[in-house]
Design an enzyme around this catalytic site. Structure first.
Site, PDB file in Angstrom:
ATOM      1  N   HIS A   1     -90.828 104.254 -42.601  1.00  0.00           N
ATOM      2  CA  HIS A   1     -92.190 104.009 -43.075  1.00  0.00           C
ATOM      3  C   HIS A   1     -92.799 105.392 -43.289  1.00  0.00           C
ATOM      4  O   HIS A   1     -92.472 106.344 -42.561  1.00  0.00           O
ATOM      5  CB  HIS A   1     -93.064 103.328 -42.020  1.00  0.00           C
ATOM      6  CG  HIS A   1     -92.594 101.998 -41.538  1.00  0.00           C
ATOM      7  ND1 HIS A   1     -91.640 101.842 -40.576  1.00  0.00           N
ATOM      8  CD2 HIS A   1     -93.010 100.746 -41.852  1.00  0.00           C
ATOM      9  CE1 HIS A   1     -91.461 100.549 -40.329  1.00  0.00           C
ATOM     10  NE2 HIS A   1     -92.279  99.860 -41.094  1.00  0.00           N
TER      11      HIS A   1
ATOM     12  N   ASP B   1     -93.834 107.094 -40.196  1.00  0.00           N
ATOM     13  CA  ASP B   1     -92.788 107.472 -39.227  1.00  0.00           C
ATOM     14  C   ASP B   1     -92.417 108.931 -39.437  1.00  0.00           C
ATOM     15  O   ASP B   1     -91.913 109.588 -38.531  1.00  0.00           O
ATOM     16  CB  ASP B   1     -91.481 106.684 -39.445  1.00  0.00           C
ATOM     17  CG  ASP B   1     -91.669 105.191 -39.354  1.00  0.00           C
ATOM     18  OD1 ASP B   1     -92.553 104.754 -38.608  1.00  0.00           O
ATOM     19  OD2 ASP B   1     -90.912 104.474 -40.049  1.00  0.00           O
TER      20      ASP B   1
ATOM     21  N   GLU C   1     -89.255  91.268 -46.750  1.00  0.00           N
ATOM     22  CA  GLU C   1     -88.622  91.005 -45.455  1.00  0.00           C
ATOM     23  C   GLU C   1     -89.401  89.893 -44.769  1.00  0.00           C
ATOM     24  O   GLU C   1     -90.481  90.119 -44.224  1.00  0.00           O
ATOM     25  CB  GLU C   1     -88.655  92.289 -44.606  1.00  0.00           C
ATOM     26  CG  GLU C   1     -87.957  92.133 -43.268  1.00  0.00           C
ATOM     27  CD  GLU C   1     -87.994  93.418 -42.444  1.00  0.00           C
ATOM     28  OE1 GLU C   1     -87.833  94.527 -43.015  1.00  0.00           O
ATOM     29  OE2 GLU C   1     -88.187  93.319 -41.225  1.00  0.00           O
TER      30      GLU C   1
ATOM     31  N   GLU D   1     -83.985  89.880 -41.657  1.00  0.00           N
ATOM     32  CA  GLU D   1     -83.874  90.407 -40.284  1.00  0.00           C
ATOM     33  C   GLU D   1     -83.514  89.267 -39.339  1.00  0.00           C
ATOM     34  O   GLU D   1     -84.170  88.225 -39.325  1.00  0.00           O
ATOM     35  CB  GLU D   1     -85.183  91.063 -39.864  1.00  0.00           C
ATOM     36  CG  GLU D   1     -85.149  91.536 -38.413  1.00  0.00           C
ATOM     37  CD  GLU D   1     -86.232  92.534 -38.052  1.00  0.00           C
ATOM     38  OE1 GLU D   1     -86.636  93.328 -38.928  1.00  0.00           O
ATOM     39  OE2 GLU D   1     -86.667  92.514 -36.894  1.00  0.00           O
TER      40      GLU D   1
ATOM     41  N   HIS E   1     -86.245  87.901 -37.073  1.00  0.00           N
ATOM     42  CA  HIS E   1     -87.310  87.190 -37.796  1.00  0.00           C
ATOM     43  C   HIS E   1     -86.858  85.774 -38.143  1.00  0.00           C
ATOM     44  O   HIS E   1     -87.642  84.832 -38.078  1.00  0.00           O
ATOM     45  CB  HIS E   1     -87.668  87.932 -39.088  1.00  0.00           C
ATOM     46  CG  HIS E   1     -88.273  89.280 -38.863  1.00  0.00           C
ATOM     47  ND1 HIS E   1     -88.674  90.091 -39.903  1.00  0.00           N
ATOM     48  CD2 HIS E   1     -88.569  89.965 -37.737  1.00  0.00           C
ATOM     49  CE1 HIS E   1     -89.184  91.214 -39.415  1.00  0.00           C
ATOM     50  NE2 HIS E   1     -89.122  91.163 -38.104  1.00  0.00           N
TER      51      HIS E   1
ATOM     52  N   ASP F   1     -81.758  93.606 -41.895  1.00  0.00           N
ATOM     53  CA  ASP F   1     -82.225  94.345 -40.717  1.00  0.00           C
ATOM     54  C   ASP F   1     -81.453  93.796 -39.528  1.00  0.00           C
ATOM     55  O   ASP F   1     -81.635  92.648 -39.106  1.00  0.00           O
ATOM     56  CB  ASP F   1     -83.741  94.189 -40.520  1.00  0.00           C
ATOM     57  CG  ASP F   1     -84.514  95.320 -41.214  1.00  0.00           C
ATOM     58  OD1 ASP F   1     -83.909  96.019 -42.049  1.00  0.00           O
ATOM     59  OD2 ASP F   1     -85.706  95.503 -40.901  1.00  0.00           O
TER      60      ASP F   1
ATOM     61  N   ASP G   1     -90.625  89.152 -31.180  1.00  0.00           N
ATOM     62  CA  ASP G   1     -89.675  90.008 -31.882  1.00  0.00           C
ATOM     63  C   ASP G   1     -89.200  91.097 -30.920  1.00  0.00           C
ATOM     64  O   ASP G   1     -89.845  92.132 -30.791  1.00  0.00           O
ATOM     65  CB  ASP G   1     -90.461  90.615 -33.064  1.00  0.00           C
ATOM     66  CG  ASP G   1     -89.588  91.187 -34.129  1.00  0.00           C
ATOM     67  OD1 ASP G   1     -88.380  90.924 -34.115  1.00  0.00           O
ATOM     68  OD2 ASP G   1     -90.129  91.907 -34.997  1.00  0.00           O
TER      69      ASP G   1
ATOM     70  N   ASP H   1     -86.348  92.802 -31.028  1.00  0.00           N
ATOM     71  CA  ASP H   1     -85.618  93.895 -31.695  1.00  0.00           C
ATOM     72  C   ASP H   1     -84.509  94.491 -30.833  1.00  0.00           C
ATOM     73  O   ASP H   1     -84.425  95.714 -30.665  1.00  0.00           O
ATOM     74  CB  ASP H   1     -86.594  95.007 -32.131  1.00  0.00           C
ATOM     75  CG  ASP H   1     -87.422  94.623 -33.342  1.00  0.00           C
ATOM     76  OD1 ASP H   1     -87.080  93.634 -34.020  1.00  0.00           O
ATOM     77  OD2 ASP H   1     -88.430  95.321 -33.627  1.00  0.00           O
TER      78      ASP H   1
ATOM     79  N   ASP I   1     -82.820  97.759 -37.238  1.00  0.00           N
ATOM     80  CA  ASP I   1     -84.229  97.631 -36.847  1.00  0.00           C
ATOM     81  C   ASP I   1     -84.226  97.126 -35.399  1.00  0.00           C
ATOM     82  O   ASP I   1     -84.605  95.994 -35.099  1.00  0.00           O
ATOM     83  CB  ASP I   1     -84.958  96.654 -37.791  1.00  0.00           C
ATOM     84  CG  ASP I   1     -86.463  96.769 -37.640  1.00  0.00           C
ATOM     85  OD1 ASP I   1     -86.906  97.484 -36.732  1.00  0.00           O
ATOM     86  OD2 ASP I   1     -87.195  96.140 -38.433  1.00  0.00           O
TER      87      ASP I   1
HETATM   88  C1  XUL Z   1     -91.440  94.352 -38.137  1.00  0.00           C
HETATM   89  C2  XUL Z   1     -90.326  94.882 -38.945  1.00  0.00           C
HETATM   90  C3  XUL Z   1     -90.617  96.114 -39.714  1.00  0.00           C
HETATM   91  C4  XUL Z   1     -89.986  96.148 -41.063  1.00  0.00           C
HETATM   92  C5  XUL Z   1     -90.412  97.319 -41.902  1.00  0.00           C
HETATM   93  O1  XUL Z   1     -91.118  93.207 -37.426  1.00  0.00           O
HETATM   94  O2  XUL Z   1     -89.235  94.363 -38.927  1.00  0.00           O
HETATM   95  O3  XUL Z   1     -90.224  97.205 -38.953  1.00  0.00           O
HETATM   96  O4  XUL Z   1     -88.604  96.166 -40.968  1.00  0.00           O
HETATM   97  O5  XUL Z   1     -91.786  97.413 -42.045  1.00  0.00           O
HETATM   98 CO    CO Z   2     -87.418  94.788 -39.910  1.00  0.00          CO
END
Ligand code: XUL
Ligand code: CO
Length: 439
Positions: free
Chosen positions: A102, A105, A233, A269, A272, A297, A308, A310, A339
């Site tokens: 991003h 970042d 996404e 992702e 998600h 992702d 989430d 991750d 991610d």
């Molecule tokens: C948030 C997510 C983000 C996107 C990019 O849940 O997955 O990090 O991948 O904005």
């Molecule tokens: Co993501």
């Protein structure tokens, strides 16, 4: 320049018998699977935000990991450059060829967007310098249009036209930097594009504006020579209660409704998809059958937690079924972006490497096993046979569209009662998967 991860070597492949925590057991970059090298099947990417940014802060406690990478103060340009140094050393040591970012970042965000943009120019020059002599590139870039308080009501969906303009400015700059760094794609994750209550929200108006922002991005991107894919996404909730891009099916419908489907694909992702009440494989399948799977992702959630998390992917079942979809899709135009973040208690530099070794090995195993499932052929054969009644006779006429409702009704009349449609054999097929996975 001195090494940041001084006690960590370039991670070698040592094979499944190895007990070396700093070696791959399954990811063997040059091994050929179904005619392609593992490294080509699996274009892995490092997520700048998690790997170089996330330091363990959660709702209840501060950082546990030191991600200053030797900079004297965090949130400075000195720190931004240290992150670049750390990122490139990390990618080279784990053998990763891509990164995702991003805008914020890469550099600390200033109050004035013009200053942030100057900082982005400076850091992207530095990244370009670091890229020289390597084959490391950007997989995709994106703009963070959810962190700054101005985006509290969304970005493209904001009620404020001024905020919409700020979103546009960030997208423009993030596209510039993505193109400058050789990016294959550009991502729109919904961020705060959604709503908390319909009492204050004009959903149609907001969705039209999001589509407008995406069209403007496509027009600008193409005008500066961006030939890659844009991605949506999907995510069903978090941060908003209702996110507009709920899942792949919803996002694909949105893209078609607003004429964006030629320029956009999905970035799916895993965590998600599971938040949406689907399996990871489900959202991949919905994307592939619509010709819309672009990128992934790579992470996983926790069935006991409704948010989430991750986590680094370690479920070989999920990775296998993911790679099954990817192989059937003929690969990805994008790649596999981790991610994913280390757990708060895994707070050392070594843990960063363990996490990527885990993720890369999990997907390598998934690839090996998905290829074995395809070569085994029993799943494909079963599915083909299951629909055999459409190959000839009345079934073939249904498929080719050469029939009428009257003809079908007359056919049903002379059948009396049809036979049951045949067992789905789910347990047998699950045991086939286990057999292929564990032999
Ligand atoms: C948030 C997510 C983000 C996107 C990019 O849940 O997955 O990090 O991948 O904005
Ligand atoms: Co993501």
């Amino acid at each position: 320049m001195s090494e940041i991860f001084a006690n960590i070597p370039v991670i070698p492949y040592e094979g499944p018998a190895s007990k070396n925590p700093l070696a791959f057991k399954y990811y063997d970059a040059d091994r050929v699977i179904l005619g392609k090298k593992m490294s080509e099947h699996l274009p892995f990417a490092m997520a700048w935000w998690h790997n170089l940014g996330a330091a363990g802060t959660d709702m209840f406690g501060r950082d546990t990991a030191d991600k200053s990478f030797g900079a004297s103060e965090k949130g400075t340009m000195e720190h931004a450059r240290a992150k670049v140094d750390a990122g490139f050393e990390f990618m080279k040591k784990v053998g990763i060829k891509y990164f995702c970012f991003h805008d914020v970042d890469l550099v600390p965000e200033a109050d004035d967007i013009k200053v942030t943009n100057q900082r982005l120019d400076e850091i992207s020059d530095y990244i370009l310098e670091k890229m020289q002599g390597t084959d490391i590139k950007c997989l995709w870039g994106t703009a963070n249009m959810f962190g700054n308080p101005r985006f509290m009501n969304g970005a493209g969906s904001s009620n404020s036209a001024d905020v919409f303009c700020f979103a546009a400015a960030q997208v423009k700059k993030a596209l510039d930097i993505t193109v400058k760094l050789g990016g294959r794609g550009y991502v729109f994750w919904g961020g705060r594009e959604g709503y908390e209550t319909l009492l204050n929200t004009d959903v149609k108006f907001e969705q039209e504006n999001i589509a407008r922002l995406m069209h403007l991005a496509v027009d600008y991107g193409r005008s500066i020579g961006f030939t890659g894919d844009f991605y949506i996404e999907p995510k069903p909730k978090e941060p908003m209660k209702h996110q507009y891009d709920f899942d792949a099916a919803t996002a694909i419908g949105f893209l078609r409704q607003y004429g964006l489907d030629k320029d956009f694909k999905m970035n799916i992702e895993a965590n998600h998809a599971t938040l949406a009440g689907h399996t990871f494989q489900h959202d991949l399948r919905i994307s592939t059958i619509n010709g819309m799977l672009g990128s992934i992702d790579a992470n996983q959630g926790d069935t006991l937690l409704g948010w989430d998390t991750d986590e680094f992917p370690w479920s070989v079942y999920e990775a296998t079924m993911c790679m099954y979809e990817v192989l059937k899709n003929g690969g990805l135009t994008g790649g596999f972006n981790f991610d994913s973040k280390n757990r708060r208690t895994s707070n050392t530099y070594e843990d960063m490497f363990h996490a990527y070794i885990l993720g890369m090995d999990t997907f390598a195993l998934g690839l090996i096993k998905a290829a074995a499932l395809i070569e085994d052929g029993r799943l494909d054969q079963f599915v083909a046979d299951r629909y055999a009644s459409y190959k000839t006779g009345i079934g073939a006429k249904i498929r080719s569209g050469e029939t009428t409702l009257e003809e079908l009704a007359a056919y049903a009349d002379q059948l009396g009662a049809p036979d049951l449609p045949g067992s789905g054999r789910q347990e047998y097929l699950e045991s086939v998967v286990n057999q292929v996975l564990f032999s």
